[in-house]
Write a protein that holds these residues in place. Structure first.
Motif, PDB file in Angstrom:
ATOM      1  N   LEU A  10      31.784  54.180  35.246  1.00 44.23           N
ATOM      2  CA  LEU A  10      32.112  52.582  35.944  1.00 44.23           C
ATOM      3  C   LEU A  10      33.551  52.381  35.962  1.00 44.23           C
ATOM      4  O   LEU A  10      34.259  51.981  37.029  1.00 44.23           O
ATOM      5  N   LYS A  14      35.871  51.955  39.306  1.00 38.31           N
ATOM      6  CA  LYS A  14      36.632  50.953  39.301  1.00 38.31           C
ATOM      7  C   LYS A  14      37.903  51.267  39.464  1.00 38.31           C
ATOM      8  O   LYS A  14      38.876  50.349  39.745  1.00 38.31           O
ATOM      9  N   LEU A  67      32.675  42.997  34.723  1.00 41.01           N
ATOM     10  CA  LEU A  67      32.089  44.327  34.995  1.00 41.01           C
ATOM     11  C   LEU A  67      30.521  44.264  35.047  1.00 41.01           C
ATOM     12  O   LEU A  67      29.768  45.250  35.172  1.00 41.01           O
ATOM     13  N   LYS A  87      21.553  47.533  33.903  1.00 42.75           N
ATOM     14  CA  LYS A  87      22.681  48.028  34.755  1.00 42.75           C
ATOM     15  C   LYS A  87      22.737  47.271  35.794  1.00 42.75           C
ATOM     16  O   LYS A  87      23.884  47.077  36.538  1.00 42.75           O
TER      17      LYS A  87
END
Length: 149
Positions: A10, A14, A67, A87
């Motif tokens: 992740l 990002k 997030l 998720k």
């Protein structure tokens, strides 16, 4: 419960820096049996001889929330954080007495979004919806109340 691969990917996707303090905070949340306040996180890390400033903890928690990694639980003046197990997009229900959180893996409010767009002229890009009530253990302790307001 800790999924380090998902966490690292992740941050990579990002284009965010995965600092050691962020990783330690994620680890601490992942190992927690109950939601933690920033102060509890700080104390827990301190006991493990991990010196991370409270400001870094608050900033990391804000980032994790943006997030979708953690859920921020506000109960009066108390604020705690729980690592999300799901998720994908999801919602939560929180017990108003004990603070227990259950993740809901369904979201069927497309009709609401359409109605909001039609009535306001906004283009809806996202939403947050949380439910509050009393879990099975705490429900008998409450006086009956209507769900309607």
């Amino acid at each position: 419960m800790m999924n380090i691969g998902f966490f690292k990917n992740l941050f990579r996707e990002k284009k965010l820096r995965l600092s050691h303090p962020r990783f330690l905070i994620y680890q601490e949340l992942s190992n927690a049996k109950t939601p933690l306040s920033p102060q509890e996180l700080y104390q827990g890390l301190l006991k493990k001889k991990k010196r991370i400033g409270l400001t870094s903890i608050y900033r990391s928690l804000d980032l994790f929330e943006s997030l979708g990694l953690v859920f921020k639980i506000i109960n009066g003046a108390a604020v705690k954080y729980k690592l999300c197990e799901l998720k994908d997009h999801h919602h939560h229900i929180v017990c108003k007495t004990c603070g227990h959180v259950v993740e809901l893996d369904f979201c069927d409010i497309a009709g609401w979004s359409k109605k909001v767009m039609e009535s306001t002229g906004y283009q809806v890009t996202d939403h947050q919806l949380n439910f509050y009530g009393y879990c099975k253990a705490c429900k008998p302790l409450q006086r009956p109340q209507s769900a309607e307001r």
